[in-house]
Design a protein around this motif. Structure first.
Motif, mmCIF file in Angstrom:
data_model
loop_
_atom_site.group_PDB
_atom_site.id
_atom_site.type_symbol
_atom_site.label_atom_id
_atom_site.label_comp_id
_atom_site.label_asym_id
_atom_site.label_seq_id
_atom_site.Cartn_x
_atom_site.Cartn_y
_atom_site.Cartn_z
ATOM 1 N N ASN A 1 0.907 -1.041 0.140
ATOM 2 C CA ASN A 1 0.005 0.019 0.058
ATOM 3 C C ASN A 1 0.941 1.222 0.048
ATOM 4 O O ASN A 1 1.455 1.532 1.105
ATOM 5 C CB ASN A 1 -0.949 -0.128 1.076
ATOM 6 C CG ASN A 1 -1.965 0.782 1.051
ATOM 7 O OD1 ASN A 1 -3.174 0.490 0.681
ATOM 8 N ND2 ASN A 1 -1.727 2.293 1.271
ATOM 9 N N ARG A 2 1.250 1.800 -0.954
ATOM 10 C CA ARG A 2 2.069 3.237 -1.318
ATOM 11 C C ARG A 2 3.407 2.421 -0.712
ATOM 12 O O ARG A 2 3.858 1.626 -1.399
ATOM 13 C CB ARG A 2 1.441 4.214 -0.434
ATOM 14 C CG ARG A 2 0.011 4.729 -1.234
ATOM 15 C CD ARG A 2 -0.375 5.990 -0.566
ATOM 16 N NE ARG A 2 -1.612 6.394 -0.809
ATOM 17 C CZ ARG A 2 -2.347 7.271 -0.904
ATOM 18 N NH1 ARG A 2 -1.668 8.532 -0.606
ATOM 19 N NH2 ARG A 2 -3.650 7.338 -1.230
ATOM 20 N N ARG B 1 -11.004 -1.435 -9.066
ATOM 21 C CA ARG B 1 -10.509 0.035 -9.132
ATOM 22 C C ARG B 1 -11.621 0.743 -8.055
ATOM 23 O O ARG B 1 -12.727 0.308 -7.570
ATOM 24 C CB ARG B 1 -10.565 0.699 -10.521
ATOM 25 C CG ARG B 1 -11.983 0.656 -11.104
ATOM 26 C CD ARG B 1 -12.130 1.161 -12.490
ATOM 27 N NE ARG B 1 -13.568 1.692 -12.858
ATOM 28 C CZ ARG B 1 -13.807 2.994 -12.897
ATOM 29 N NH1 ARG B 1 -12.753 3.853 -12.437
ATOM 30 N NH2 ARG B 1 -14.857 3.408 -13.308
ATOM 31 N N ALA C 1 -8.840 10.208 -3.622
ATOM 32 C CA ALA C 1 -7.838 9.163 -4.233
ATOM 33 C C ALA C 1 -8.654 8.322 -5.167
ATOM 34 O O ALA C 1 -9.710 7.805 -4.796
ATOM 35 C CB ALA C 1 -7.506 8.503 -2.674
ATOM 36 N N TYR C 2 -7.829 7.661 -6.173
ATOM 37 C CA TYR C 2 -8.130 6.821 -7.151
ATOM 38 C C TYR C 2 -6.742 5.509 -6.926
ATOM 39 O O TYR C 2 -5.826 5.921 -6.808
ATOM 40 C CB TYR C 2 -8.014 7.402 -8.376
ATOM 41 C CG TYR C 2 -8.874 8.862 -8.740
ATOM 42 C CD1 TYR C 2 -10.132 8.654 -9.076
ATOM 43 C CD2 TYR C 2 -8.420 9.762 -8.331
ATOM 44 C CE1 TYR C 2 -10.944 9.461 -9.347
ATOM 45 C CE2 TYR C 2 -9.041 11.028 -8.732
ATOM 46 C CZ TYR C 2 -10.331 10.639 -9.067
ATOM 47 O OH TYR C 2 -11.226 11.905 -9.339
ATOM 48 N N GLY C 3 -7.510 4.305 -7.131
ATOM 49 C CA GLY C 3 -6.467 3.341 -7.103
ATOM 50 C C GLY C 3 -7.134 2.290 -7.556
ATOM 51 O O GLY C 3 -8.044 1.926 -8.438
ATOM 52 N N SER D 1 -2.345 0.358 -5.585
ATOM 53 C CA SER D 1 -1.838 1.502 -6.312
ATOM 54 C C SER D 1 -2.615 2.712 -6.059
ATOM 55 O O SER D 1 -3.912 2.572 -6.493
ATOM 56 C CB SER D 1 -1.391 1.122 -7.702
ATOM 57 O OG SER D 1 -0.337 0.102 -7.774
ATOM 58 N N ILE D 2 -2.045 3.792 -5.612
ATOM 59 C CA ILE D 2 -2.939 4.918 -5.271
ATOM 60 C C ILE D 2 -2.358 6.269 -5.740
ATOM 61 O O ILE D 2 -1.242 6.292 -5.380
ATOM 62 C CB ILE D 2 -3.427 4.665 -3.767
ATOM 63 C CG1 ILE D 2 -3.857 3.491 -3.149
ATOM 64 C CG2 ILE D 2 -4.248 5.990 -3.251
ATOM 65 C CD1 ILE D 2 -3.642 3.297 -1.814
ATOM 66 N N ASN D 3 -3.246 6.994 -6.112
ATOM 67 C CA ASN D 3 -2.852 8.641 -6.127
ATOM 68 C C ASN D 3 -4.151 9.281 -5.812
ATOM 69 O O ASN D 3 -5.217 8.954 -5.543
ATOM 70 C CB ASN D 3 -2.476 8.742 -7.631
ATOM 71 C CG ASN D 3 -3.635 8.649 -8.418
ATOM 72 O OD1 ASN D 3 -4.544 8.989 -8.434
ATOM 73 N ND2 ASN D 3 -3.239 7.627 -9.363
ATOM 74 N N GLU D 4 -3.603 10.606 -5.184
ATOM 75 C CA GLU D 4 -4.775 11.335 -4.816
ATOM 76 C C GLU D 4 -4.161 12.821 -5.194
ATOM 77 O O GLU D 4 -3.233 13.079 -5.457
ATOM 78 C CB GLU D 4 -4.587 11.230 -3.307
ATOM 79 C CG GLU D 4 -3.697 11.870 -2.575
ATOM 80 C CD GLU D 4 -3.842 11.379 -1.213
ATOM 81 O OE1 GLU D 4 -4.592 10.571 -0.595
ATOM 82 O OE2 GLU D 4 -2.837 11.707 -0.243
ATOM 83 N N HIS D 5 -5.452 13.622 -4.968
ATOM 84 C CA HIS D 5 -5.374 14.983 -5.250
ATOM 85 C C HIS D 5 -6.414 15.876 -4.511
ATOM 86 O O HIS D 5 -7.460 15.099 -4.100
ATOM 87 C CB HIS D 5 -5.546 15.211 -6.579
ATOM 88 C CG HIS D 5 -6.791 15.160 -7.460
ATOM 89 N ND1 HIS D 5 -7.988 16.196 -7.368
ATOM 90 C CD2 HIS D 5 -7.396 14.343 -7.794
ATOM 91 C CE1 HIS D 5 -8.852 15.523 -7.863
ATOM 92 N NE2 HIS D 5 -8.677 14.377 -8.097
#
Length: 154
Positions: free
Chosen positions: A45-46, A87, A102-104, A122-126
């Motif tokens: 996780n990250r 997803r 967050a999207y993953g 796998s995660i990204n966020e804004h």
């Protein structure tokens, strides 16, 4: 201990497993959620790599202490045998009132008795403005009539 639905998954059982996981995480109850994983579960996780149910529980305690008003939607992406790919997106705020989305993607592998033994995320966020939030149901389980990711254009 078994945790239905059990592998091998078909489309119906895979969708059910995904919704049950979403419901569990939306409870924000680390002890309850950790019971869905094997004693020797392995996560990615990250930058964190919890191993074992106890480390997973501690990870979740830290996560939900920082990610306030957490709301999550998961969607089935693919499945085969004892594996499911999803997803997801979630929204939360920090203790300063700043909102994030967050999207993953996650790859899951299950033991024969239905507990997850491997979870690779796998995660990204804004940052988002409060007015950009899309997940506005009361805390807890997402209502059945609330749109999913595809319906929301995510």
């Amino acid at each position: 201990m078994t945790r239905p639905p059990l592998p091998p998954f078909d489309e119906t059982s895979a969708r059910e497993k995904v919704r049950l996981a979403e419901d569990g995480w939306n409870s924000r109850d680390p002890a309850k959620v950790a019971l869905a994983y094997t004693e020797d579960t392995k996560w990615r996780n990250r930058a964190e790599f919890p191993e074992g149910r106890d480390e997973a529980r501690l990870f979740l305690e830290r996560k939900w202490a920082k990610e306030l008003d957490y709301r999550l939607i998961k969607e089935l992406w693919a499945f085969s045998g004892n594996r499911i790919a999803v997803r997801y997106a979630y929204e939360y705020r920090d203790d300063s009132g700043n909102w994030f989305r967050a999207y993953g993607n996650e790859n899951w592998e299950f033991a024969e008795y239905g507990l997850m033994q491997n979870r690779h995320a796998s995660i990204n966020e804004h940052p988002i403005a409060e007015g950009e939030r899309l997940f506005r149901w009361p805390l807890g389980r997402r209502p059945d009539d609330h749109p999913g990711l595809s319906e929301l254009g995510l």
